[in-house]
Design a protein around this motif. Structure first.
Motif, mmCIF file in Angstrom:
data_model
loop_
_atom_site.group_PDB
_atom_site.id
_atom_site.type_symbol
_atom_site.label_atom_id
_atom_site.label_comp_id
_atom_site.label_asym_id
_atom_site.label_seq_id
_atom_site.Cartn_x
_atom_site.Cartn_y
_atom_site.Cartn_z
ATOM 1 N N ALA A 1 0.774 -1.069 0.028
ATOM 2 C CA ALA A 1 0.051 -0.033 0.109
ATOM 3 C C ALA A 1 1.057 1.127 0.156
ATOM 4 C CB ALA A 1 -0.918 0.107 1.124
ATOM 5 N N ALA A 2 1.622 1.289 0.956
ATOM 6 C CA ALA A 2 2.635 2.354 0.949
ATOM 7 C C ALA A 2 3.524 2.730 -0.317
ATOM 8 C CB ALA A 2 3.560 2.138 2.166
ATOM 9 N N SER A 3 3.835 1.647 -0.924
ATOM 10 C CA SER A 3 4.723 1.740 -2.339
ATOM 11 C C SER A 3 3.596 2.190 -3.236
ATOM 12 C CB SER A 3 5.242 0.386 -2.647
ATOM 13 O OG SER A 3 6.002 0.510 -3.748
ATOM 14 N N LEU A 4 2.616 1.924 -3.535
ATOM 15 C CA LEU A 4 1.951 2.119 -4.635
ATOM 16 C C LEU A 4 1.025 3.694 -4.473
ATOM 17 C CD1 LEU A 4 -0.416 -1.065 -5.347
ATOM 18 C CD2 LEU A 4 1.534 -0.374 -6.475
ATOM 19 N N ALA A 5 0.910 4.028 -2.943
ATOM 20 C CA ALA A 5 0.451 5.132 -3.012
ATOM 21 C C ALA A 5 1.590 6.239 -3.519
ATOM 22 C CB ALA A 5 0.132 5.407 -1.157
ATOM 23 N N ASP A 6 2.795 5.934 -3.016
ATOM 24 C CA ASP A 6 4.093 7.057 -3.327
ATOM 25 C C ASP A 6 4.226 7.008 -5.059
ATOM 26 O OD1 ASP A 6 4.387 7.449 -0.570
ATOM 27 O OD2 ASP A 6 6.355 5.904 -0.704
ATOM 28 N N THR A 7 3.953 5.628 -5.733
ATOM 29 C CA THR A 7 4.068 5.698 -6.976
ATOM 30 C C THR A 7 2.988 6.662 -7.793
ATOM 31 O OG1 THR A 7 5.087 3.458 -6.959
ATOM 32 C CG2 THR A 7 3.961 4.254 -9.063
ATOM 33 N N LEU A 8 1.640 6.410 -6.903
ATOM 34 C CA LEU A 8 0.491 7.336 -7.709
ATOM 35 C C LEU A 8 0.856 8.916 -7.493
ATOM 36 C CD1 LEU A 8 -2.647 5.347 -6.488
ATOM 37 C CD2 LEU A 8 -1.481 5.549 -8.893
ATOM 38 N N GLY A 9 1.616 9.025 -6.373
ATOM 39 C CA GLY A 9 2.057 10.538 -6.040
ATOM 40 C C GLY A 9 2.821 10.939 -7.011
ATOM 41 N N ALA A 10 3.745 10.118 -7.598
ATOM 42 C CA ALA A 10 4.673 10.554 -8.781
ATOM 43 C C ALA A 10 4.190 10.608 -10.098
ATOM 44 C CB ALA A 10 6.028 9.331 -8.895
ATOM 45 N N ILE A 11 3.084 9.834 -10.311
ATOM 46 C CA ILE A 11 2.123 9.863 -11.326
ATOM 47 C C ILE A 11 1.317 11.042 -11.515
ATOM 48 C CG2 ILE A 11 0.435 8.748 -12.740
ATOM 49 C CD1 ILE A 11 1.406 5.950 -11.837
ATOM 50 N N HIS A 12 0.770 11.431 -10.451
ATOM 51 C CA HIS A 12 -0.034 12.583 -10.187
ATOM 52 C C HIS A 12 0.686 13.636 -10.201
ATOM 53 C CE1 HIS A 12 -3.290 9.841 -8.096
ATOM 54 N NE2 HIS A 12 -3.268 9.622 -9.365
ATOM 55 N N ALA A 13 2.139 13.892 -9.721
ATOM 56 C CA ALA A 13 3.061 14.885 -9.717
ATOM 57 C C ALA A 13 3.423 15.270 -11.052
ATOM 58 C CB ALA A 13 4.043 14.579 -9.016
ATOM 59 N N ALA A 14 3.179 14.279 -11.890
ATOM 60 C CA ALA A 14 3.440 14.531 -13.626
ATOM 61 C C ALA A 14 2.161 15.129 -14.306
ATOM 62 C CB ALA A 14 4.032 13.178 -14.319
ATOM 63 N N GLY A 15 1.113 15.019 -13.430
ATOM 64 C CA GLY A 15 -0.211 15.685 -14.099
ATOM 65 C C GLY A 15 -0.653 14.618 -14.933
ATOM 66 N N HIS B 1 -2.728 10.202 -1.609
ATOM 67 C CA HIS B 1 -1.723 9.009 -1.501
ATOM 68 C C HIS B 1 -0.898 9.357 -0.467
ATOM 69 C CE1 HIS B 1 0.456 12.281 -3.517
ATOM 70 N NE2 HIS B 1 -0.432 12.263 -4.504
ATOM 71 N N ASP B 2 -0.734 10.675 0.065
ATOM 72 C CA ASP B 2 0.138 11.075 1.322
ATOM 73 C C ASP B 2 -0.468 10.439 2.619
ATOM 74 O OD1 ASP B 2 2.329 12.136 -0.287
ATOM 75 O OD2 ASP B 2 1.369 14.111 -0.044
ATOM 76 N N GLN B 3 -1.907 10.782 2.586
ATOM 77 C CA GLN B 3 -2.602 9.926 3.631
ATOM 78 C C GLN B 3 -2.494 8.493 3.738
ATOM 79 O OE1 GLN B 3 -6.290 11.965 2.824
ATOM 80 N NE2 GLN B 3 -6.039 13.450 4.766
ATOM 81 N N ILE B 4 -2.606 7.936 2.701
ATOM 82 C CA ILE B 4 -2.663 6.423 2.534
ATOM 83 C C ILE B 4 -1.126 6.116 3.098
ATOM 84 C CG2 ILE B 4 -2.435 4.351 1.248
ATOM 85 C CD1 ILE B 4 -4.682 5.963 -0.421
ATOM 86 N N SER B 5 -0.122 6.594 2.651
ATOM 87 C CA SER B 5 1.214 6.097 3.024
ATOM 88 C C SER B 5 1.530 6.238 4.554
ATOM 89 C CB SER B 5 2.460 7.180 2.364
ATOM 90 O OG SER B 5 2.262 6.941 0.983
#
Length: 679
Positions: free
Chosen positions: A118-132, A256-260
């Motif tokens: 969960a923590a890893s995927l949330a961080d990855t989604l954060g990177a995807i969302h940060a790219a717009g 995603h930050d709250q999930i991590s």
């Protein structure tokens, strides 16, 4: 991984394709290597969709989306071709099972592993969302578990946050049960849609079952929009964390930050991917990936300059590329470093003076290590050149005779009964060359795609639309064309028949003059092999070694392998002897009745499409007796007694061919001629 089929490309840019990892309605994904031996997963848009503007735009969006995301949680894009020719995207090859495969095999993840996921995927989604971007298709099948942790793949329907969906009315480009309600309804979506998908993924990983189910797709989608998630099998401590991710209203889903923060895996929880049964699975896949790099045709050194362009043509054709129409650009008299006449050690000797099993010349650093097996004809040995193109060396003296930079032997090339070498260009034209000089004798625009076989009257090949066609080699006129779903790259011609062996292990014979089916045999093997033909008999490999009549396909004799044994390999016939390999043994059988003459354990390297080679008084194959080296081994062809072994000192793929006097060994970038003890 499945083997490449006759219609699959062999080269794309700097990548050599090795096998098929998967396929879908939009494209295929291949396992490949670049020129440094680094593995890659190459996704290719299906050729039939190249004129579909919608699909091309979607593919281009995927390439750009995947390129724009950085971070360790995604498969990094390595290269892409997004204009001109066949469209493809190359990304890191991830050795590991998907989350779907892991849960199906090993059951739900334990608490620590689920929190780490969960923590890893949330961080990855954060990177995807940060790219717009919004991934839009997060699901267990799009998450690969590697030794360094989970990685997200497939940006096929990823879009900018402000982008509309890619659907037309009534279509939903998302996996049922994982897409958010707003996505199912075709509404504009934001990062919260990926959070919903993450919740569904985590519920599946924690319980082993989908949180939304139904008898058909519409029922599942209805539950997503109107029903409640079934979290009854999710452990209570995780249920209270996963539940908010599945809120119907995007505004009530956590970030995603709250999930991590909420899942907060214990220290060193990432070691879950490096221990236990799952880790052993991952390690085995990593080992397999390394082994694939030693198989024939795994890595392609990308030629520079003009040769790079020609290699691109070869990728488009999937067969030999002969550029420049009918012109032959011959570079005669070039020298190879370390070879005869180049200031290096001249190991060239007269074959008669060299004992059997000893080098006549070489090793010469002259070959493309992923060239098809060499062809020996008219006193020449021909193979793919190290720097691109086709090169011819004197079989007896090891001296370079000519190079044609316009011919890239990325697939099989054939020798006609009259001794001419034939190749196919990117436009589907067949070209015939004189092997001794490289001079072109004739060409024919016949829509050729994959060369199959030749006899004394015709050349047989597959067209780009998978039809089987015959062309008269004297007049270059098309004799016949037949529609066939039996496409195969393994074939032989003789006795009035063209015998095709499919990847699925089925065999079909066509009449040479009309192309009509004469007979077929089904389920003879687990994969394709090359038939051997002698007079009115064809010898077919497979779960049984069998001789069949060319007239009607009926068995003359059949010999099974035995329980637990490897299938028989492609055979070679000399006189009344059939030589083949099965379960590490080199066998000699009588052609007349299949009776065993002898069988000797040579620890053979089992390669079902490669037949043994008869050289003088010996029959030769590849042995893996030395665990650190693939070597050539020779037995006395009459008795099966060991004669000699030529040690190579390398575990790279070893390909053999022969001119009856010498055995030619192509391994890595070197070519060596070994004496057969015959002048």
């Amino acid at each position: 991984m499945n083997p490449l089929g006759p219609g699959d490309p062999l080269r794309l840019g700097p990548y050599r394709l090795v096998g098929v990892l998967g396929a879908g309605g939009m494209g295929k994904v291949y396992f490949a290597h670049d020129n440094q031996g680094r593995p890659a997963a190459v996704k290719v848009l299906l050729p039939q969709l190249s004129n579909d503007r919608h699909m091309v735009q979607r593919f281009l969006r995927e390439a750009e989306a995947a390129r724009s995301v950085t971070g360790r949680g995604v498969a990094r894009v390595l290269a892409a071709q997004t204009e001109g020719g066949r469209l493809w995207i190359a990304s890191e090859f991830l050795a590991g099972p998907t989350l779907e495969q892991a849960v199906d095999t090993y059951g739900p993840l334990p608490d620590e592993a689920l929190r780490a996921l969960a923590a890893s995927l949330a961080d990855t989604l954060g990177a995807i969302h940060a790219a717009g971007l919004i991934h839009r298709d997060l699901k267990p099948a799009n998450i690969v578990l590697t030794s360094s942790g989970p990685r997200v793949i497939d940006f096929g329907i990823a879009r900018p946050e402000h982008g509309l969906t890619l659907t037309t009315t009534g279509q939903v480009p998302v996996t049922p049960g994982y897409g958010a309600p707003e996505q199912v309804l075709g509404q504009r979506v934001g990062p919260a849609a990926d959070i919903f998908s993450l919740g569904a993924v985590l519920a599946y990983a924690a319980s082993g079952v989908r949180t939304y189910s139904g008898g058909h797709v519409a029922a599942v989608q209805y539950e997503v929009v109107h029903g409640e998630p079934d979290l009854s099998r999710v452990p209570e401590p995780l249920r209270v964390l996963i539940g908010p991710c599945l809120a119907k209203d995007p505004a009530f889903r956590p970030s995603h930050d709250q999930i991590s923060t909420a899942f907060a895996p214990p220290r060193r929880a990432e070691r879950i991917w490096q221990q236990g049964a799952l880790a052993a699975d991952i390690q085995q896949r990593e080992t397999s990936a390394r082994q694939w790099s030693t198989l024939p045709g795994t890595v392609v050194a990308q030629p520079p300059g003009r040769r790079r362009f020609l290699a691109g043509l070869a990728a488009g054709a999937g067969v030999l590329a002969v550029g420049g129409g009918t012109a032959a650009w011959l570079l005669k008299g070039e020298k190879e470093p370390g070879g005869p006449g180049n200031g290096g050690t001249d190991t060239t000797k007269d074959a008669k003076a060299v004992p059997a099993g000893r080098p006549v010349w070489g090793p010469l650093p002259a070959a493309d290590p992923w060239s098809p097996p060499a062809r020996a004809v008219d006193g020449m040995v021909l193979f793919g050149a190290r720097d691109g193109g086709l090169v011819a060396y004197g079989a007896a003296d090891g001296k370079k005779k000519w190079v044609d930079v316009n011919v890239t032997p990325s697939s099989e090339f054939l020798v006609l009964p009259d001794g001419l070498l034939v190749a196919v260009d990117a436009g589907g034209s067949v070209h015939a060359f004189v092997p001794s000089s490289g001079k072109e004798q004739w060409s024919a625009a016949v829509d050729a795609y994959v060369l199959l076989a030749a006899d004394d009257e015709a050349l047989y090949f597959m067209t780009r639309d998978k039809k089987i066609r015959a062309v008269n080699t004297k007049t270059q006129k098309i004799l016949w064309t037949v529609t066939s779903a039996f496409g195969s790259g393994y074939a032989a011609a003789g006795g009035g028949r063209l015998v095709l062996f499919s990847d699925a292990g089925d065999v079909r014979a066509l009449d040479r003059r009309s192309g009509q089916q004469a007979w077929e045999r089904l389920d003879l093997s687990n994969y394709g092999a090359i038939p051997a033909i002698h007079d009115d008999t064809a010898v077919l490999a497979g779960t049984s070694l069998r001789a069949v009549r060319l007239t009607d396909g009926k068995d003359v004799w059949s010999v099974p392998t035995g329980r637990g044994a490897h299938d028989w390999s492609s055979a070679v016939i000399e006189g009344d002897r059939v030589y083949t390999v099965a379960t590490y043994m080199l066998h000699c059988r009588r052609l007349s009745d299949g009776a065993k003459v002898w069988a000797t354990d040579v620890s053979a390297s089992y390669q079902p499409m490669d037949s043994p080679h008869v050289v003088g008084d010996y029959v030769c194959t590849v042995t893996a007796k030395d665990p650190k080296s693939f070597d050539a081994v020779a037995l006395h062809k009459d008795t099966g007694k060991p004669a000699w072994t030529h040690a190579q000192g390398s575990k790279k793929s070893l390909k053999l061919t022969s001119d009856g006097k010498r055995l030619f060994l192509l391994q890595n970038e070197t070519v060596t001629a070994v004496s057969g003890g015959v002048a």
